[in-house]
Design a protein around this motif. Sequence first.
Motif, PDB file in Angstrom:
ATOM      1  N   CYS A 197      -0.471  12.207   5.513  1.00  0.00           N
ATOM      2  CA  CYS A 197       0.059  11.118   6.332  1.00  0.00           C
ATOM      3  C   CYS A 197      -0.604  11.128   7.703  1.00  0.00           C
ATOM      4  N   ASP A 239       2.447   1.968   3.594  1.00  0.00           N
ATOM      5  CA  ASP A 239       0.976   1.964   3.611  1.00  0.00           C
ATOM      6  C   ASP A 239       0.425   2.367   4.980  1.00  0.00           C
ATOM      7  N   LEU A 256       0.979   6.542   5.014  1.00  0.00           N
ATOM      8  CA  LEU A 256       0.199   7.381   4.111  1.00  0.00           C
ATOM      9  C   LEU A 256      -1.295   7.172   4.282  1.00  0.00           C
ATOM     10  N   THR A 279      -3.240   8.289   1.764  1.00  0.00           N
ATOM     11  CA  THR A 279      -3.531   8.000   0.366  1.00  0.00           C
ATOM     12  C   THR A 279      -2.221   8.080  -0.414  1.00  0.00           C
ATOM     13  N   HIS A 280      -2.100   7.294  -1.466  1.00  0.00           N
ATOM     14  CA  HIS A 280      -0.874   7.266  -2.262  1.00  0.00           C
ATOM     15  C   HIS A 280      -0.881   8.328  -3.350  1.00  0.00           C
ATOM     16  N   GLN A 283       3.807   7.520  -8.158  1.00  0.00           N
ATOM     17  CA  GLN A 283       3.297   8.173  -6.955  1.00  0.00           C
ATOM     18  C   GLN A 283       3.943   7.640  -5.676  1.00  0.00           C
ATOM     19  N   THR A 284       4.153   6.330  -5.600  1.00  0.00           N
ATOM     20  CA  THR A 284       4.718   5.737  -4.389  1.00  0.00           C
ATOM     21  C   THR A 284       6.154   6.195  -4.172  1.00  0.00           C
ATOM     22  N   CYS A 339       6.103   9.755  -3.042  1.00  0.00           N
ATOM     23  CA  CYS A 339       5.654   9.822  -1.651  1.00  0.00           C
ATOM     24  C   CYS A 339       6.798   9.513  -0.693  1.00  0.00           C
TER      25      CYS A 339
END
Length: 100
Positions: A31, A48, A51, A53-54, A80-81, A84
């Motif tokens: 992050c 978005d 992060l 990358t997701h 993944q989202t 996260c």
Amino acid sequence: MSIFTPTNQIRLTNVAVVRMKRAGKRFEIACYKNKVVGWRSGVEKDLDEVLQTHSVFVNVSKGQVAKKEDLISAFGTDDQTEICKQVGNSCSIANPNNHL
């Protein structure tokens, strides 16, 4: 003599590693440090922007992505989202540049 720089490696800069331990395994996400604080306080709403990358990692600094089976056993999903979001709300932030 020249120094070889791989072109397929992505260097993450200004990275804060957010860690969560669940089901006996450690999961990490990459992050932006200043954005994580805003996410937790509710100021930042767009994931978005937080992060880099997701992807969910076992080790961000080595680029080791978590296995799908481990994600399902620990979180009950391989989205993944969603994972996260859960890891982002955990309480452990580390900066690998400070060698914590």
